[in-house]
Design an enzyme around this catalytic site. Structure first.
Site, PDB file in Angstrom:
ATOM      1  N   ASP A  47      15.921  -1.590 -61.736  1.00 25.98           N
ATOM      2  CA  ASP A  47      16.124  -2.450 -60.554  1.00 25.98           C
ATOM      3  C   ASP A  47      15.118  -3.598 -60.514  1.00 25.98           C
ATOM      4  OD1 ASP A  47      17.974  -0.400 -59.732  1.00 25.98           O
ATOM      5  OD2 ASP A  47      16.271   0.705 -58.932  1.00 25.98           O
ATOM      6  N   GLU A 213      25.630  -2.233 -54.031  1.00 23.16           N
ATOM      7  CA  GLU A 213      24.259  -1.874 -53.693  1.00 23.16           C
ATOM      8  C   GLU A 213      23.328  -2.948 -54.243  1.00 23.16           C
ATOM      9  OE1 GLU A 213      23.318   1.796 -55.688  1.00 23.16           O
ATOM     10  OE2 GLU A 213      24.289   1.165 -57.543  1.00 23.16           O
TER      11      GLU A 213
END
Length: 554
Positions: A47, A213
């Site tokens: 991420d 997301e």
């Protein structure tokens, strides 16, 4: 042990700690001819998010329950990176929790620079949204502040608007919130330290972009943009939302997908521009045991929509590149890579290492004067079933598909107690290693493995032998084949094999035990490192291991 005169020691320690000009022997993305290869970071920086300040780029990534948390990487050209520190060096809230928090705590952070200060926001799926800030990305960083309390609030990204308002975009973790596949926005105080409005859902991805997301919030050319992945970590794609108004309505477009490339997923990441005005996008690829690797993609704007990667058919959706020209940043910079090997010539923990939980000041002594790290044997928890439950594992990310990690250590267990252990460890949902244990018959070296460690699996010894000398060299060789296995998330993971060997003189190594297939951890890649433990018994002291060095080589 290594001994150095003082002025040489100080110079070496500074370079080792700062990571200046460290160049890996096992993975370098910069091809030296004006091009780079992906991944630019063949390591588990899940991420990733990045910001630019002047000529400098700064990256952070998910660290989950590993400490130091929120490692900070620095680059001058988006290809060559080094680790310069960590935003949470010692403990995550609640700081009294010393148990491993596998897959919890720091999810999908964002790093931003606003009015001379650096900010990092992240979602803790069990507590809420936290924020730290600093004047210098190397630190010190402020203590974490709880900005928005609530379970399941994850993947946060702030936006400072021209009118002075501050917004935060986020997603929800279905495992805690009972809802996923939606994107929400709330407003923060001017200091960005507390939420002042409820979150408002501005996008529902259930029909077209399930499991949306990881949103990142930007404003460009009069539009609000939210970049986010969808479709799941190993099999998804990149979507961009845009609107003239902060709360929408938003329209969407798919801007990056695997296409005919071997880069599955292309999952969440960050848009950044260069001082020369180019646009680039960093994202991760989940490959299984090695974790989530960072790729760099070219990006351009077409009709106020970003196109990421190479758009071969002109439909506005690109696919990832494997090699490409390096970003034009106006200058050429030396090759460097994140730190790997460690001679332990410093007085603090080198930045590539992480403990497996909130840290304890009694775990280690860094004796830079003599060039070693001493790990004290620390009691395992009373309920400990295997090393999955142990906090004082000192580990680092795997840096390449194929490499060898070797360490020299001297084990000094306390005489009157048995069961103290140390060794070289490959850690994940399954783990294996070379372990030395102080037994009734003296020190014994074993190659052992534990399958389904996260489910309470038991260690099994594959081979063992007595040791006549407490100083030993331990080695593991990682080999990644082209073969793949189906993952639990629907993707196909690369198979990574580990072979263990040892030496008593540092020259001739002998294989011990069986080949082990490495396995990722909980949302992280497999890690490699060292440890020292003792049984969960009441004693007023214990033994230790002196780690002379840890070296990564082909």
């Amino acid at each position: 042990m290594k001994r150095f005169i003082v002025f040489c020691l100080l110079g070496v320690s500074f370079l080792a700690a700062s990571g200046q000009n460290y160049v890996s022997r096992v993975w370098v993305a910069d091809q030296g001819n004006g091009t780079y290869k992906n991944p630019v970071l063949h390591a588990d920086y899940s991420d990733p998010d990045v910001c630019r300040v002047g000529d400098d780029f700064y990256m952070t990534s998910s660290s989950f329950g590993c400490l130091p948390g929120l490692q900070i990487l620095h680059s001058k050209d988006l290809v060559n990176w080094s680790i310069i520190g960590a935003a949470v060096p010692y403990a995550l809230p609640p700081v009294t929790d010393v148990r491993p928090q596998h897959g919890n705590r720091v999810w999908a952070p964002s790093i931003r620079h606003h009015k001379g200060e650096f900010y990092i926001f992240w979602g803790d799926p069990d507590q809420g949204v936290f924020r730290v800030k600093a004047n210098n990305p190397k630190g010190p960083w402020s203590e974490p502040v709880l900005v928005k309390e609530g379970k399941g609030i994850i993947d946060t990204s702030p936006l400072w608007d021209e009118d002075g308002k501050v917004y935060l975009v986020h997603a929800y973790a279905g495992s805690r919130a009972g809802l996923k596949s939606v994107i929400s926005i709330c407003e923060l105080t001017a200091e960005a330290d507390k939420v002042i409005t409820p979150s408002r859902i501005i996008f529902d991805g259930h029909e077209a972009h399930e499991t949306c997301e990881g949103p990142k919030f930007y404003k460009h050319n009069g539009y609000y943009y939210i970049f986010h992945p969808a479709g799941g970590v190993p099999t998804g794609w990149q979507v961009v939302l845009r609107s003239k108004h902060v709360y929408g309505p938003y329209e969407w477009k798919t801007v990056l997908a695997q296409g005919n490339s071997p880069v599955n997923g292309p999952h969440q990441g960050a848009w950044v521009d260069t001082p020369t005005g180019e646009d680039w996008f960093l994202h991760f690829q989940d490959v299984g045991a090695h974790g989530r690797l960072v790729h760099l993609q070219p990006m351009k704007w077409v009709n106020d929509w970003p196109v990421i990667g190479v758009d071969k058919d002109g439909d506005g959706c690109g696919e990832p590149v494997l090699t490409y020209r390096k970003p034009n940043v106006g200058k050429n910079y030396p090759i460097c890579t994140p730190q790997e090997s460690d001679e332990f010539n410093g007085y603090t923990l080198s930045p590539q290492w992480q403990w497996h939980a909130n840290t304890n000041e009694k775990w280690a002594f860094f004796n830079g004067a003599e060039g070693y790290m001493r790990l004290y044997s620390y009691p395992v928890p009373e309920e400990c079933q295997n090393l999955w439950d142990v906090s004082n594992l000192l580990l680092q990310k795997t840096p390449a598909p194929n490499f060898t990690a070797t360490t020299k250590l001297t084990f000094s267990p306390i005489g009157k107690y048995k069961g103290e252990r140390t060794g070289l460890l490959v850690m994940g949902l399954d783990y294996a290693g070379l372990f030395i244990e102080n037994t009734e018959n003296g020190p014994v070296l074993s190659q052992a493995e534990c399958l389904k460690a996260d489910r309470g699996g038991k260690e099994t010894v594959k081979a063992s032998m007595p040791l006549s000398d407490n100083t030993v060299y331990l080695r593991v060789k990682f080999t990644t084949s082209g073969d793949k296995i189906k993952s639990s998330e629907g993707g196909h993971d690369l198979i990574v094999k580990c072979e263990f060997s040892y030496s008593t003189d540092g020259k001739k190594y002998k294989r011990l035990g069986e080949t082990f297939q490495a396995k990722e951890g909980k949302w992280i890649g497999t890690k490699v490192g060292v440890f020292c433990t003792r049984p969960a018994i009441v004693t007023n002291d214990g033994g230790w291991t002196d780690v002379d060095w840890f070296r990564v080589s082909p």
